[in-house]
Design a protein around this motif. Structure first.
Motif, PDB file in Angstrom:
ATOM      1  N   VAL A 100       0.837  -1.202   0.000  1.00 14.97           N
ATOM      2  CA  VAL A 100       0.000   0.000   0.000  1.00 14.97           C
ATOM      3  C   VAL A 100       0.871   1.251   0.000  1.00 14.97           C
ATOM      4  O   VAL A 100       0.632   2.206  -0.747  1.00 14.97           O
ATOM      5  N   LEU A 101       1.913   1.252   0.834  1.00 15.12           N
ATOM      6  CA  LEU A 101       2.814   2.400   0.886  1.00 15.12           C
ATOM      7  C   LEU A 101       3.553   2.572  -0.441  1.00 15.12           C
ATOM      8  O   LEU A 101       3.832   3.703  -0.858  1.00 15.12           O
ATOM      9  N   GLY A 102       3.867   1.458  -1.113  1.00 17.03           N
ATOM     10  CA  GLY A 102       4.496   1.543  -2.423  1.00 17.03           C
ATOM     11  C   GLY A 102       3.611   2.242  -3.439  1.00 17.03           C
ATOM     12  O   GLY A 102       4.092   3.035  -4.261  1.00 17.03           O
ATOM     13  N   LEU A 103       2.314   1.973  -3.389  1.00 16.75           N
ATOM     14  CA  LEU A 103       1.372   2.676  -4.274  1.00 16.75           C
ATOM     15  C   LEU A 103       1.383   4.174  -3.994  1.00 16.75           C
ATOM     16  O   LEU A 103       1.308   4.991  -4.918  1.00 16.75           O
ATOM     17  N   VAL A 104       1.472   4.535  -2.718  1.00 11.58           N
ATOM     18  CA  VAL A 104       1.537   5.952  -2.351  1.00 11.58           C
ATOM     19  C   VAL A 104       2.792   6.594  -2.933  1.00 11.58           C
ATOM     20  O   VAL A 104       2.750   7.708  -3.479  1.00 11.58           O
ATOM     21  N   VAL A 105       3.922   5.886  -2.860  1.00 10.60           N
ATOM     22  CA  VAL A 105       5.180   6.420  -3.397  1.00 10.60           C
ATOM     23  C   VAL A 105       5.081   6.596  -4.912  1.00 10.60           C
ATOM     24  O   VAL A 105       5.565   7.597  -5.464  1.00 10.60           O
ATOM     25  N   ILE A 106       4.453   5.655  -5.602  1.00  9.04           N
ATOM     26  CA  ILE A 106       4.271   5.793  -7.053  1.00  9.04           C
ATOM     27  C   ILE A 106       3.449   7.036  -7.370  1.00  9.04           C
ATOM     28  O   ILE A 106       3.792   7.819  -8.272  1.00  9.04           O
ATOM     29  N   LEU A 107       2.372   7.255  -6.627  1.00  9.22           N
ATOM     30  CA  LEU A 107       1.556   8.458  -6.830  1.00  9.22           C
ATOM     31  C   LEU A 107       2.370   9.718  -6.568  1.00  9.22           C
ATOM     32  O   LEU A 107       2.239  10.716  -7.284  1.00  9.22           O
ATOM     33  N   MET A 108       3.225   9.692  -5.550  1.00 12.83           N
ATOM     34  CA  MET A 108       4.068  10.851  -5.262  1.00 12.83           C
ATOM     35  C   MET A 108       5.064  11.102  -6.397  1.00 12.83           C
ATOM     36  O   MET A 108       5.407  12.249  -6.694  1.00 12.83           O
ATOM     37  N   GLY A 109       5.522  10.032  -7.033  1.00  9.43           N
ATOM     38  CA  GLY A 109       6.393  10.195  -8.193  1.00  9.43           C
ATOM     39  C   GLY A 109       5.668  10.887  -9.339  1.00  9.43           C
ATOM     40  O   GLY A 109       6.238  11.751 -10.020  1.00  9.43           O
ATOM     41  N   VAL A 110       4.413  10.511  -9.560  1.00  9.23           N
ATOM     42  CA  VAL A 110       3.609  11.157 -10.597  1.00  9.23           C
ATOM     43  C   VAL A 110       3.407  12.640 -10.268  1.00  9.23           C
ATOM     44  O   VAL A 110       3.495  13.508 -11.145  1.00  9.23           O
ATOM     45  N   VAL A 111       3.161  12.936  -8.996  1.00 10.99           N
ATOM     46  CA  VAL A 111       3.006  14.337  -8.575  1.00 10.99           C
ATOM     47  C   VAL A 111       4.295  15.108  -8.823  1.00 10.99           C
ATOM     48  O   VAL A 111       4.279  16.244  -9.315  1.00 10.99           O
ATOM     49  N   PHE A 112       5.433  14.504  -8.504  1.00 16.66           N
ATOM     50  CA  PHE A 112       6.716  15.172  -8.701  1.00 16.66           C
ATOM     51  C   PHE A 112       6.945  15.497 -10.178  1.00 16.66           C
ATOM     52  O   PHE A 112       7.559  16.511 -10.511  1.00 16.66           O
ATOM     53  N   LEU A 113       6.441  14.647 -11.052  1.00 14.56           N
ATOM     54  CA  LEU A 113       6.588  14.863 -12.488  1.00 14.56           C
ATOM     55  C   LEU A 113       5.606  15.891 -13.024  1.00 14.56           C
ATOM     56  O   LEU A 113       5.665  16.244 -14.206  1.00 14.56           O
ATOM     57  N   GLY A 114       4.685  16.368 -12.179  1.00 12.44           N
ATOM     58  CA  GLY A 114       3.735  17.393 -12.596  1.00 12.44           C
ATOM     59  C   GLY A 114       2.325  16.899 -12.802  1.00 12.44           C
ATOM     60  O   GLY A 114       1.453  17.662 -13.232  1.00 12.44           O
ATOM     61  N   GLY A 115       2.064  15.620 -12.514  1.00 19.87           N
ATOM     62  CA  GLY A 115       0.736  15.066 -12.677  1.00 19.87           C
ATOM     63  C   GLY A 115      -0.161  15.309 -11.475  1.00 19.87           C
ATOM     64  O   GLY A 115       0.262  15.895 -10.471  1.00 19.87           O
ATOM     65  N   MET A 116      -1.425  14.871 -11.596  1.00 22.73           N
ATOM     66  CA  MET A 116      -2.410  15.015 -10.520  1.00 22.73           C
ATOM     67  C   MET A 116      -2.497  16.482 -10.091  1.00 22.73           C
ATOM     68  O   MET A 116      -2.008  16.895  -9.038  1.00 22.73           O
ATOM     69  N   GLY A 117      -3.150  17.274 -10.955  1.00 22.57           N
ATOM     70  CA  GLY A 117      -3.141  18.728 -10.853  1.00 22.57           C
ATOM     71  C   GLY A 117      -3.466  19.296  -9.488  1.00 22.57           C
ATOM     72  O   GLY A 117      -2.910  20.329  -9.095  1.00 22.57           O
ATOM     73  N   TRP A 118      -4.343  18.632  -8.715  1.00 23.99           N
ATOM     74  CA  TRP A 118      -4.717  19.195  -7.412  1.00 23.99           C
ATOM     75  C   TRP A 118      -3.511  19.283  -6.501  1.00 23.99           C
ATOM     76  O   TRP A 118      -3.382  20.227  -5.719  1.00 23.99           O
ATOM     77  N   PHE A 119      -2.587  18.306  -6.604  1.00 23.97           N
ATOM     78  CA  PHE A 119      -1.408  18.293  -5.748  1.00 23.97           C
ATOM     79  C   PHE A 119      -0.337  19.280  -6.209  1.00 23.97           C
ATOM     80  O   PHE A 119       0.672  19.445  -5.527  1.00 23.97           O
ATOM     81  N   GLN A 120      -0.544  19.924  -7.359  1.00 26.40           N
ATOM     82  CA  GLN A 120       0.413  20.915  -7.826  1.00 26.40           C
ATOM     83  C   GLN A 120       0.226  22.277  -7.161  1.00 26.40           C
ATOM     84  O   GLN A 120       1.034  23.186  -7.340  1.00 26.40           O
ATOM     85  N   ASN A 121      -0.842  22.408  -6.393  1.00 24.88           N
ATOM     86  CA  ASN A 121      -1.056  23.650  -5.651  1.00 24.88           C
ATOM     87  C   ASN A 121      -0.164  23.684  -4.423  1.00 24.88           C
ATOM     88  O   ASN A 121       0.043  22.664  -3.764  1.00 24.88           O
ATOM     89  N   GLU A 122       0.357  24.847  -4.115  1.00 27.99           N
ATOM     90  CA  GLU A 122       1.199  25.005  -2.935  1.00 27.99           C
ATOM     91  C   GLU A 122       0.352  25.406  -1.731  1.00 27.99           C
ATOM     92  O   GLU A 122      -0.637  26.124  -1.861  1.00 27.99           O
ATOM     93  N   ALA A 123       0.741  24.920  -0.576  1.00 27.77           N
ATOM     94  CA  ALA A 123       0.107  25.314   0.691  1.00 27.77           C
ATOM     95  C   ALA A 123       1.209  25.852   1.592  1.00 27.77           C
ATOM     96  O   ALA A 123       2.153  25.121   1.911  1.00 27.77           O
ATOM     97  N   LYS A 124       1.106  27.110   1.954  1.00 24.47           N
ATOM     98  CA  LYS A 124       2.165  27.744   2.725  1.00 24.47           C
ATOM     99  C   LYS A 124       1.611  28.393   3.979  1.00 24.47           C
ATOM    100  O   LYS A 124       0.437  28.779   4.033  1.00 24.47           O
ATOM    101  N   VAL A 125       2.477  28.520   4.970  1.00 21.99           N
ATOM    102  CA  VAL A 125       2.189  29.354   6.130  1.00 21.99           C
ATOM    103  C   VAL A 125       2.581  30.774   5.741  1.00 21.99           C
ATOM    104  O   VAL A 125       3.742  31.032   5.396  1.00 21.99           O
TER     105      VAL A 125
END
Length: 238
Positions: free
Chosen positions: A88-113
């Motif tokens: 299960v954690l491996g699937l999460v890491v794969i998704l994080m790799g896709v996010v790092f490459l610019g995929g999954m547009g919602w995760f491309q938003n920044e959240a800052k203090v």
């Protein structure tokens, strides 16, 4: 941990070289030293090194606290089916790799203090804390991948904090090196900026490969082989 340590170190370095951090390094140098807008190449390196050091301490404290929490969660999960958890954690890491490459547009938003500490040495650790509490599409995925390694290892809070500390070394040491040699450091930044897309592909690919190793069970097999080797071959002097 022997397998996870180099991965965590490399993940931190990839985060530093990512498009979310690398272009902002001169700004961080100026802000934490109180020399924003000045010619950094003609300023005192000691002041910049101190400011960056305090900045690194700030975000490292936040990250290591999170790592300790995940390490404790990993200790609680130790009695669960380790193979199932790792997959299960491996699937999460794969998704994080896709996010790092610019995929999954919602995760491309920044959240800052949005708190803005005073520029200079006094505000440097606070800026580091706000940096550590935010989400960026280049740092969040790599940091999350390190925390999945903490969870899958069934570690303790201390081991989780240590592995996160290694990640912070990969992210923070380049800041310190550039502060010590500003002229050469800024020249090196220009080189990496020209190759930022290739670095992004490398980082995302690394996360996806790591996730696939976890999903297929190869990561666990390597860990078992290392444990067997240490138990049978390594003899400590004490």
């Amino acid at each position: 941990m022997l397998l996870a340590i180099p991965v965590a170190l490399l993940a931190g370095l990839v985060s530093f070289l990512s498009p979310c951090v690398l272009p902002l390094v001169p700004g961080y140098l100026g802000y934490v030293s109180g020399l924003a807008g000045a010619d950094l190449q003609n300023q005192r390196r000691g002041r910049m090194f101190a400011g960056i050091g305090l900045f690194v301490v700030g975000f490292s404290a936040v990250f290591m606290l999170i790592g300790a929490v995940f390490g404790q969660l990993g200790a609680w999960l130790k009695g669960a089916d380790a193979a199932w958890v790792t997959q299960v954690l491996g699937l999460v890491v794969i998704l994080m790799g896709v996010v790092f490459l610019g995929g999954m547009g919602w995760f491309q938003n920044e959240a800052k203090v949005h708190a803005k500490p005073p520029a200079g040495l006094w505000g440097a650790p606070v800026l580091g804390i706000t940096f550590g509490l935010g989400w960026a599409p280049c740092i969040g995925p790599t940091f999350s991948a390190v925390q999945t390694l903490v969870l899958s290892d069934g570690a303790s809070a201390a081991k989780g904090a240590f592995l996160t500390f290694v990640y912070c070394l990969g992210l923070g040491v380049p800041f310190l090196l550039i502060a010590l040699g500003v002229r050469r450091g800024l020249g090196a930044l220009a080189f990496f900026r020209r190759h930022r897309r290739g670095l992004q592909w490398f980082g995302g690919g690394m996360l996806i490969v790591l996730g696939l190793l976890m999903v297929t069970g190869q990561w666990g097999a390597w860990i078992n082989q290392l444990q067997f080797w240490f138990a049978g071959e390594v003899r400590l002097p004490i």
